[in-house]
Design an enzyme around this catalytic site. Structure first.
Site, PDB file in Angstrom:
ATOM      1  N   TRP A   1      60.891 -37.763 113.259  1.00 49.65           N
ATOM      2  CA  TRP A   1      60.656 -37.708 111.811  1.00 49.65           C
ATOM      3  C   TRP A   1      59.368 -38.048 111.215  1.00 49.65           C
ATOM      4  O   TRP A   1      58.825 -37.885 110.189  1.00 49.65           O
ATOM      5  CB  TRP A   1      61.671 -38.910 111.052  1.00 49.65           C
ATOM      6  N   LYS A   2      58.371 -38.590 112.243  1.00 48.63           N
ATOM      7  CA  LYS A   2      57.131 -38.753 112.116  1.00 48.63           C
ATOM      8  C   LYS A   2      57.043 -39.718 110.824  1.00 48.63           C
ATOM      9  O   LYS A   2      57.862 -40.756 110.881  1.00 48.63           O
ATOM     10  CB  LYS A   2      56.104 -37.504 111.454  1.00 48.63           C
TER      11      LYS A   2
ATOM     12  N   GLU B   1      54.117 -29.450 123.682  1.00 46.65           N
ATOM     13  CA  GLU B   1      53.834 -29.277 122.393  1.00 46.65           C
ATOM     14  C   GLU B   1      52.489 -28.479 122.004  1.00 46.65           C
ATOM     15  O   GLU B   1      51.674 -29.357 121.896  1.00 46.65           O
ATOM     16  CB  GLU B   1      54.228 -30.501 121.625  1.00 46.65           C
TER      17      GLU B   1
ATOM     18  N   SER C   1      57.603 -26.173 115.771  1.00 49.18           N
ATOM     19  CA  SER C   1      58.348 -25.339 114.878  1.00 49.18           C
ATOM     20  C   SER C   1      59.524 -24.577 115.399  1.00 49.18           C
ATOM     21  O   SER C   1      59.892 -23.599 115.176  1.00 49.18           O
ATOM     22  CB  SER C   1      57.354 -24.084 114.730  1.00 49.18           C
TER      23      SER C   1
ATOM     24  N   GLU D   1      49.457 -35.989 117.166  1.00 47.18           N
ATOM     25  CA  GLU D   1      49.150 -36.481 115.861  1.00 47.18           C
ATOM     26  C   GLU D   1      48.380 -37.852 116.169  1.00 47.18           C
ATOM     27  O   GLU D   1      47.465 -38.118 115.931  1.00 47.18           O
ATOM     28  CB  GLU D   1      50.306 -36.487 115.063  1.00 47.18           C
TER      29      GLU D   1
ATOM     30  N   GLY E   1      60.230 -31.620 114.882  1.00 49.27           N
ATOM     31  CA  GLY E   1      59.712 -32.228 113.560  1.00 49.27           C
ATOM     32  C   GLY E   1      60.545 -31.895 112.318  1.00 49.27           C
ATOM     33  O   GLY E   1      61.507 -32.454 112.066  1.00 49.27           O
TER      34      GLY E   1
ATOM     35  N   HIS F   1      51.723 -38.124 121.601  1.00 47.49           N
ATOM     36  CA  HIS F   1      51.900 -37.114 120.590  1.00 47.49           C
ATOM     37  C   HIS F   1      50.413 -36.471 120.044  1.00 47.49           C
ATOM     38  O   HIS F   1      49.579 -37.286 119.868  1.00 47.49           O
ATOM     39  CB  HIS F   1      52.801 -37.389 119.179  1.00 47.49           C
TER      40      HIS F   1
ATOM     41  N   GLY G   1      54.151 -27.559 113.221  1.00 49.71           N
ATOM     42  CA  GLY G   1      53.943 -27.410 111.540  1.00 49.71           C
ATOM     43  C   GLY G   1      53.516 -26.173 111.133  1.00 49.71           C
ATOM     44  O   GLY G   1      53.449 -26.069 110.105  1.00 49.71           O
TER      45      GLY G   1
HETATM   46  P1  13P Z   1      57.260 -29.181 113.929  1.00 50.02           P
HETATM   47  O1  13P Z   1      58.749 -29.089 114.265  1.00 50.02           O
HETATM   48  O2  13P Z   1      57.402 -29.866 112.324  1.00 50.02           O
HETATM   49  O3  13P Z   1      56.372 -28.089 114.085  1.00 50.02           O
HETATM   50  O4  13P Z   1      56.689 -30.550 114.730  1.00 50.02           O
HETATM   51  C1  13P Z   1      56.733 -30.437 116.210  1.00 50.02           C
HETATM   52  C2  13P Z   1      56.445 -31.862 116.570  1.00 50.02           C
HETATM   53  O5  13P Z   1      55.390 -32.252 116.276  1.00 50.02           O
HETATM   54  C3  13P Z   1      57.643 -32.815 117.176  1.00 50.02           C
HETATM   55  O6  13P Z   1      57.205 -33.774 117.871  1.00 50.02           O
END
Ligand code: 13P
Length: 259
Positions: A10-11, A168, A212, A98, A233, A96, A174
Site C-alpha cells: 500500500w506504500k 521490480e 504496474s 522508493e 502497488g 524497495h 507506477g
Molecule cells: P505499482 O504497482 O504501483 O507500479 O507499484 C509497484 C511497487 O512498487 C510494488 O512494490
C-alpha cells in the site's frame, strides 16, 4: 505445486476508513481465494493490528514495508523485526526502490536489515531492480547481482533460504509500463540461477515481479515459469482491480522451479 504469492504494497496510502472498507470487501469477496493464493497485505504498519482483527483469518498474512535492523535501542521513530514478530507479522519488504532512493538506503544497509529479519524468523521480500538509465546501458544484470552479493556477504550461503526476491524494475513502477512477460521470465531465471549457484543446496526461494501489475497484464505475467507471484502497488488499492488480479492468478498454481 505452490500457490501464487500475491503481495499488496500500500506504500503511504490508506486511512482508518479505507482499512475498514478494504477489510469488509476482503471478507465478502476474497476469503474464498485464500485456498489458491498466498495473500500478503503490507499496509502502513500502524494499521496492521486493526486490520488483523477486522479480517480475522489465519490464512491471510501481513508484511511491514520496512524495519530498522536493531532489535531495540535509542532509535526514535523506528520499528524492529523483533517487534513485528511479537505482533504476528511474518513478512518484511526490504530494499524497495522508493526506500533506496528517498531514504538513501544502500545495499549494505539493506543487507543488515535482511540479517535482522532472518534472525527474528521473519521472511524477507527483497526488492531489487535497475533504473531506466541502467537498463539503457545494459547494466541490469550487473546491478541486480550487486544488490544480491551484498546479502550473501553479510548473511552467508544460506541467506536466501525461505526468502522472496522481487524483481521490480524502477522504470516500471507506477509508470503503467510493465516489462514484457518474456523479459520478466528471463531476468527472474537469471536471478534464481545466480542465487542458487551461490547458495548451499536445497534452498527454498520464491520469485516475484513488481511494476504496474494490473488485471489486464496479470495473466501473461503469472503464466511465466519463473514467476511465483507478484508485488502490487496501486493495483492493490482498488478493491475491484485487486480482486480481479487475485481471481486470475488463482488459476495458475505454479510448479516449483528448482533452478
Ligand atoms: P505499482 O504497482 O504501483 O507500479 O507499484 C509497484 C511497487 O512498487 C510494488 O512494490
Amino acid at each position: 505445486m505452490i500457490k501464487p504469492i500475491i503481495v499488496a504494497n500500500w506504500k503511504l496510502y490508506g486511512n482508518k476508513t479505507f482499512v475498514q472498507e478494504f477489510s469488509k470487501y476482503f471478507n465478502l469477496n476474497l476469503k474464498n481465494y485464500l485456498k489458491k493464493n498466498t495473500i500478503i497485505i503490507a499496509p502502513p504498519i500502524i494499521y496492521i493490528e486493526y486490520m488483523k482483527k477486522l479480517i480475522n483469518e489465519k490464512n491471510i498474512f501481513f508484511s511491514s514495508q520496512n524495519i530498522d535492523y536493531h532489535n531495540e535501542g535509542a532509535f526514535t521513530g523506528e520499528i524492529s523485526s523483533r517487534m513485528l514478530n511479537d505482533i504476528g507479522v511474518k513478512y518484511v519488504i526490504l530494499g524497495h526502490s522508493e526506500r533506496r532512493k528517498n531514504h538513501f538506503e544502500s545495499n549494505k544497509l539493506i543487507a543488515k536489515k535482511f540479517h535482522s529479519v532472518k534472525k527474528n524468523n521473519l521472511i524477507p521480500i527483497l526488492c531489487i531492480g535497475e533504473t531506466k538509465e541502467e537498463k539503457k546501458l545494459e547494466l541490469t544484470e550487473k546491478i541486480l547481482k550487486k544488490q544480491i552479493d551484498e546479502i550473501f556477504l553479510k548473511c552467508g550461503k544460506f541467506a536466501f533460504n525461505k526468502t522472496i526476491v522481487a524483481y521490480e524494475p524502477i522504470w516500471a513502477i507506477g509508470s503503467g509500463k510493465t516489462a514484457t512477460p518474456n523479459l520478466i521470465n528471463k531476468i527472474l531465471k537469471m536471478i534464481k540461477k545466480y542465487i542458487i549457484k551461490n547458495s548451499f543446496n536445497n534452498i527454498k526461494l520464491y520469485m516475484q515481479y513488481g511494476g504496474s501489475v494490473s488485471p489486464e497484464n496479470i495473466k501473461n505475467i503469472i503464466n511465466e515459469k519463473y514467476v511465483d507471484g507478484v508485488l502490487i502497488g496501486s493495483g492493490s488499492l482498488n478493491f475491484k482491480n485487486f480482486k480481479k488480479i487475485i481471481q486470475i492468478s488463482s488459476n495458475f498454481n505454479k510448479k516449483k522451479t528448482s533452478s
